[in-house]
Design a protein around this motif. Sequence first.
Motif, short mmCIF file in Angstrom:
data_model
loop_
_atom_site.label_atom_id
_atom_site.label_comp_id
_atom_site.label_asym_id
_atom_site.label_seq_id
_atom_site.Cartn_x
_atom_site.Cartn_y
_atom_site.Cartn_z
N GLU A 153 0.88 -1.16 0.00
CA GLU A 153 0.00 0.00 0.00
C GLU A 153 0.92 1.21 0.00
N ALA A 154 0.48 2.28 -0.67
CA ALA A 154 1.33 3.47 -0.78
C ALA A 154 0.50 4.73 -0.68
N THR A 155 1.20 5.84 -0.43
CA THR A 155 0.53 7.13 -0.43
C THR A 155 0.09 7.44 -1.85
N GLN A 156 -0.84 8.35 -2.00
CA GLN A 156 -1.43 8.58 -3.32
C GLN A 156 -0.52 9.38 -4.25
N TYR A 157 0.10 10.43 -3.75
CA TYR A 157 0.85 11.31 -4.66
C TYR A 157 2.35 11.10 -4.62
N SER A 158 2.92 10.84 -3.46
CA SER A 158 4.37 10.64 -3.41
C SER A 158 4.72 9.16 -3.62
N ARG A 160 4.88 6.62 -1.67
CA ARG A 160 5.75 6.02 -0.66
C ARG A 160 5.02 4.84 -0.04
N ILE A 161 5.75 3.75 0.17
CA ILE A 161 5.18 2.55 0.77
C ILE A 161 4.76 2.86 2.20
N ILE A 162 3.52 2.47 2.55
CA ILE A 162 3.03 2.64 3.92
C ILE A 162 2.61 1.31 4.55
N ASN A 163 2.61 0.22 3.76
CA ASN A 163 2.25 -1.09 4.28
C ASN A 163 2.83 -2.17 3.39
N ILE A 164 3.36 -3.22 4.01
CA ILE A 164 3.83 -4.40 3.29
C ILE A 164 3.03 -5.58 3.82
N GLY A 165 2.42 -6.31 2.93
CA GLY A 165 1.67 -7.50 3.32
C GLY A 165 2.09 -8.68 2.46
N CYS A 166 2.02 -9.87 3.04
CA CYS A 166 2.40 -11.07 2.29
C CYS A 166 1.67 -12.26 2.89
N ILE A 205 -6.97 7.40 0.36
CA ILE A 205 -6.08 6.32 0.80
C ILE A 205 -6.51 5.78 2.16
N THR A 206 -6.88 6.68 3.08
CA THR A 206 -7.33 6.23 4.40
C THR A 206 -8.60 5.40 4.29
N GLU A 207 -9.54 5.83 3.46
CA GLU A 207 -10.78 5.06 3.29
C GLU A 207 -10.51 3.72 2.59
#
Length: 81
Positions: free
Chosen positions: A8-13, A15-21, A47-49
Motif C-alpha cells: 500500500e502506498a501514499t497517493q501522490y508521493s 511512498r510505501i506505507i504497508n507491506i503484506g504477504c 487512501i485512508t478510506e
Amino acid sequence: MRFFVDFEATQYSERIINIGCITDTGAKFSTLVKPARKKDRKLTRFITELTGITKEMLATAPSIDEAFNAFFDFVIANSPT
C-alpha cells in the motif's frame, strides 16, 4: 513455496506505507511503514478510506529499513531449506 506480496502506498508521493504477504501455506506477514520524509506521511482521505491506514498509525510504524528487514526474516523463515 510461493509468496504473494501486496504494497500500500501514499497517493501522490507513492511512498510505501504497508507491506503484506501471504504464502501458499497460509503464513501471513503485515507491517505498516513510516515514510522517512515528514511530507510523505500525509495521506489523502481516499487512501485512508481504501486502506484503513491513518497518519496516526504511521507515526509509530517502523522505518522502511526495519520493515523490509522484518519482511526478509519472514521470507527466510518460511522458505524451504
